[in-house]
Scaffold this active site. Structure first.
Site, PDB file in Angstrom:
ATOM      1  N   ARG A 225       0.858  -1.180   0.000  1.00  0.00           N
ATOM      2  CA  ARG A 225       0.000   0.000   0.000  1.00  0.00           C
ATOM      3  C   ARG A 225       0.895   1.231   0.000  1.00  0.00           C
ATOM      4  O   ARG A 225       1.991   1.226   0.589  1.00  0.00           O
ATOM      5  CB  ARG A 225      -0.900   0.039   1.237  1.00  0.00           C
ATOM      6  CG  ARG A 225      -2.109  -0.883   1.199  1.00  0.00           C
ATOM      7  CD  ARG A 225      -3.134  -0.467   0.149  1.00  0.00           C
ATOM      8  NE  ARG A 225      -4.350  -1.244   0.198  1.00  0.00           N
ATOM      9  CZ  ARG A 225      -4.633  -2.284  -0.605  1.00  0.00           C
ATOM     10  NH1 ARG A 225      -3.767  -2.677  -1.528  1.00  0.00           N
ATOM     11  NH2 ARG A 225      -5.787  -2.913  -0.506  1.00  0.00           N
ATOM     12  N   HIS A 273      -1.713  -0.263  -9.796  1.00  0.00           N
ATOM     13  CA  HIS A 273      -2.381  -1.158  -8.831  1.00  0.00           C
ATOM     14  C   HIS A 273      -2.884  -2.425  -9.542  1.00  0.00           C
ATOM     15  O   HIS A 273      -4.080  -2.737  -9.512  1.00  0.00           O
ATOM     16  CB  HIS A 273      -3.524  -0.426  -8.112  1.00  0.00           C
ATOM     17  CG  HIS A 273      -3.891  -1.077  -6.803  1.00  0.00           C
ATOM     18  ND1 HIS A 273      -4.288  -0.372  -5.695  1.00  0.00           N
ATOM     19  CD2 HIS A 273      -3.920  -2.377  -6.426  1.00  0.00           C
ATOM     20  CE1 HIS A 273      -4.556  -1.209  -4.701  1.00  0.00           C
ATOM     21  NE2 HIS A 273      -4.328  -2.445  -5.136  1.00  0.00           N
TER      22      HIS A 273
END
Ligand code: NAP
Ligand code: GLV
Length: 310
Positions: A225, A273
């Site tokens: 993250r 992502h």
């Protein structure tokens, strides 16, 4: 009696998962109505992604569990209306995807592929790479994904170290844990892979001080993250050559804003992502199996610990 399962995610998600989930529920022997809207009091389970408009779980008084389509639960774990058990996604398809993605990027660095793939001046520069066993990959986060990545890298003979919150014994991996173990973990790392959850404790795990623990010229791969890394500290470390290159899949703000320095930094690769999407068929089997556990009185697998935040 038939269960009511609310699918609370975007329309795109519904098109991707609807049929796979119906098949998986039926194959698990569960009679269930899978719906995108329902009277809250009639709902037994919620399959959830943060792409859903659902933010207030308080009317869902009979829900036995909320099953996240995402592995990372930072967007809902602090939702005070979500008082029922919260299950995070563990999906063999996602795990395989993460293993493939990380291994690919580790091999890019290990083999120095860029020098030959992007070689505009057609330079004939001979160099011999170290063998994998001479290269240490440190995995921050030895959970579901970190351990799978570790096993794959070990099978290629890399020297693998790891770091977690609690002590871990993973065959072949030299493991460190807790805040005191981070320096030891990083100080031998040629390549660092971040597979930690985004929690209050993990924010800025890589910062000005800890980036300094790395050997000069280390590589960073972050599919965990964005908040795990202090962005400004990383740019500074890249500019100083302390970090040779970073491959970043996740960011504090996504999509990564056009004016963010990562986009233009010559030693940063940005990916959108994509390291490991949840796979509809394999994840649906996991969801159905967990609902079956709930219905037969067995404890749910992969429950989120609200106090730890993952
Ligand atoms: P997991 O099984 O929960 O493992 C998390 C690991 O992090 C555990 O080893 C845990 O330690 C460690 N950890 C947590 N807090 C820590 C702390 N304060 N200090 C040191 N270690 C700490 O999670 P996972 O399934 O492997 O997934 C990891 C993350 O990957 C997710 O949370 C998500 O953010 C990210 N992800 C990204 C993508 C993508 O496409 N980019 C896809 C899926 C997941 P313990 O073992 O001691 O608990
Ligand atoms: C993706 O990033 C996930 O957390 O599942």
């Amino acid at each position: 009696m038939s269960l009511t399962i609310l699918f609370a995610a975007s329309n795109d998600n519904w098109h991707m998962y609807g049929n796979a989930l119906r098949d998986a529920l039926s194959n698990a022997g569960l009679a269930a109505d899978l719906v995108t809207q329902a009277d809250p009091e009639t709902v037994d389970y919620i399959v959830y992604a943060p792409t859903s408009k659902l933010k207030d779980f308080s009317p869902y008084t009979n829900v036995k569990a909320v099953l996240s389509l995402w592995a990372g639960v930072e967007k809902i774990v602090t939702n005070e209306t979500l008082t029922m058990p919260l299950v995070r996604m563990v999906d063999p398809g996602m795990t395989q995807s993460m293993t493939e993605w990380v291994t690919g990027h580790v091999l890019r660095y290990h083999l120095g592929m860029d020098a030959h793939i992007v070689n505009p001046d057609r330079k004939w520069e001979w160099h011999s790479n170290p063998l994998a066993e001479e290269r240490t990959v440190c995995i921050l986060g030895l959970g579901e994904l970190g351990c799978a990545v570790a096993r794959c890298l070990l099978s290629l003979n890399f020297s693998v170290t790891g770091w977690s919150r609690s002590p871990k014994a993973v065959d072949g991996v030299e493991s460190f844990h807790g805040p005191d173990g981070l320096k030891s973990a990083l100080s031998s790392a040629d390549i660092v892979v971040l597979l930690l959850p985004d929690t209050a404790e993990t924010e800025n795990t890589l910062n000005v001080e800890t980036l300094g623990f790395l050997p000069k010229g280390a590589f960073i791969i972050n599919p965990g993250r964005g908040p795990l890394i202090d962005d400004a500290a990383l740019v500074e470390a890249l500019d100083a050559g302390q970090v040779a290159h970073a491959t970043l899949d996740v960011f504090r703000v996504e999509p990564l804003p056009d004016d963010h320095p990562f986009w233009r930094h010559p030693n940063v690769t940005v990916t959108p992502h994509i390291a490991a999407a949840t796979r509809a068929v394999t994840s649906s089997r996991e969801i159905a199996a967990n609902i079956k556990r709930g219905e037969t009185g067995e404890p749910f697998l992969n429950l989120v610990d609200r106090t730890r935040g993952y």
